[in-house]
Design an enzyme around this catalytic site. Structure first.
Site, mmCIF file in Angstrom:
data_model
loop_
_atom_site.group_PDB
_atom_site.id
_atom_site.type_symbol
_atom_site.label_atom_id
_atom_site.label_comp_id
_atom_site.label_asym_id
_atom_site.label_seq_id
_atom_site.Cartn_x
_atom_site.Cartn_y
_atom_site.Cartn_z
ATOM 1 N N GLU A 3 -14.531 1.819 0.790
ATOM 2 C CA GLU A 3 -13.676 2.680 -0.022
ATOM 3 C C GLU A 3 -14.165 4.119 0.087
ATOM 4 O O GLU A 3 -15.164 4.421 0.746
ATOM 5 C CB GLU A 3 -13.647 2.159 -1.457
ATOM 6 N N LYS A 52 -10.318 7.483 3.197
ATOM 7 C CA LYS A 52 -11.123 6.580 4.006
ATOM 8 C C LYS A 52 -11.327 7.101 5.431
ATOM 9 O O LYS A 52 -11.710 6.342 6.324
ATOM 10 C CB LYS A 52 -10.466 5.193 4.035
ATOM 11 N N ARG A 121 -0.603 13.598 5.528
ATOM 12 C CA ARG A 121 -0.021 12.277 5.260
ATOM 13 C C ARG A 121 -0.830 11.486 4.237
ATOM 14 O O ARG A 121 -0.419 10.390 3.829
ATOM 15 C CB ARG A 121 0.120 11.470 6.555
ATOM 16 N N ARG A 258 -2.555 -8.102 -1.203
ATOM 17 C CA ARG A 258 -3.980 -8.065 -1.528
ATOM 18 C C ARG A 258 -4.265 -8.956 -2.723
ATOM 19 O O ARG A 258 -3.363 -9.352 -3.462
ATOM 20 C CB ARG A 258 -4.418 -6.617 -1.847
#
Length: 269
Positions: A3, A52, A121, A258
């Site tokens: 993370e 990330k 983005r 997830r």
């Protein structure tokens, strides 16, 4: 997948080891050979973490972009540089230290336009001082998607992964399936502030701890959590175990592809 706090720690570490130094860059594996030739012999100006994603900025306006993905890993040490072992995508060496990268999802050279496209983005990164949480809330406030899925969307909140998303929602007492449009501006401000504080603590400690002082193993006289991710958490990977706050069994279910963890009593739907 690491993370955001891990990437920010790596950026700081690499900056301390190599910034301002002329570096040798190669690709023993060969998959990054063309990119390595572009930056080999250049001076590393700075490093940058965004969500990330990690960027090494070299002179000549070239940057190496790395996304570790599920399997990527850095290792480093003091000179001399050891002989390459295994599938080594990129090797960086200076006069005092070396750095090795294995198994990343992405390792590529960007020019300034490409680097900016990457930033554009991505959503607001809680660990960056230039983050704009209002821009994230504008998308959340009009969405019918669950707040869990919105937190995991890197184009909305960059760097927030599975553990932080599950834990910050527990701490807020919010059901993970709450539609974004029902969170409200005050709720979002509180979520953002808590997420930022937790991730900053993750950078400092090198692990994710989310429990309040009264719920630590020492305070509750319980055994420490044993998990390869480390850290003390409320719900992540604790299905069937008692909630540390109310004793209700922690639940698990799929959402947005997830694993979702929550306490049915502390986070009523």
């Amino acid at each position: 997948m690491p993370e955001g706090h891990t990437i920010h720690r790596l950026a700081a570490q690499h900056r301390a080891l190599f910034a301002g130094r002329r570096l040798a860059v190669d690709s023993p594996q060969g998959r990054f050979a063309a990119g390595a030739r572009l930056v080999d012999g250049r001076t590393l100006r700075d490093t940058e973490a965004y969500g990330k994603h990690l960027l090494h900025h070299y002179d000549g306006d070239l940057s190496v972009h790395v996304h570790l993905g599920l399997y990527g890993k850095f290792s480093d040490g003091e000179a001399p540089v050891p002989a390459p072992v295994g599938q080594l995508r990129m090797r960086v060496s200076g006069d005092r230290h070396w750095l090795e990268l294995r198994g990343p999802t992405a390792c590529e050279v960007f020019d300034p336009v490409q680097a900016q496209r990457l930033r554009d983005r991505l959503g607001a990164d809680p660990l960056r001082d230039d983050a704009d949480p209002a821009s994230a809330f504008r998308r959340i406030a009009t969405s019918t998607k669950p707040i869990f899925a919105l937190l995991m969307d890197q184009s909305i909140v960059a760097g927030c992964g599975l553990i932080y998303a599950n834990e910050v929602l527990f701490r807020a007492g919010l059901s993970p399936t709450t539609p974004g449009r029902l969170v409200g501006s005050d709720g979002w401000d509180a979520l953002w502030a808590d997420l930022r504080a937790l991730m900053k603590e993750g950078v400092a400690r090198g692990r994710i701890d989310t429990v309040h002082t009264v719920h630590t193993p020492e305070a509750m006289r319980r055994a420490p959590r044993v998990d390869r991710h480390g850290g003390e958490v409320y719900v992540y990977r604790r299905p069937g175990q008692p909630c540390l706050v109310c004793g209700t069994e922690v639940s698990r279910g799929p959402l947005a592809g997830r694993n979702l963890y929550w306490c049915p009593a502390c986070q009523p739907g």
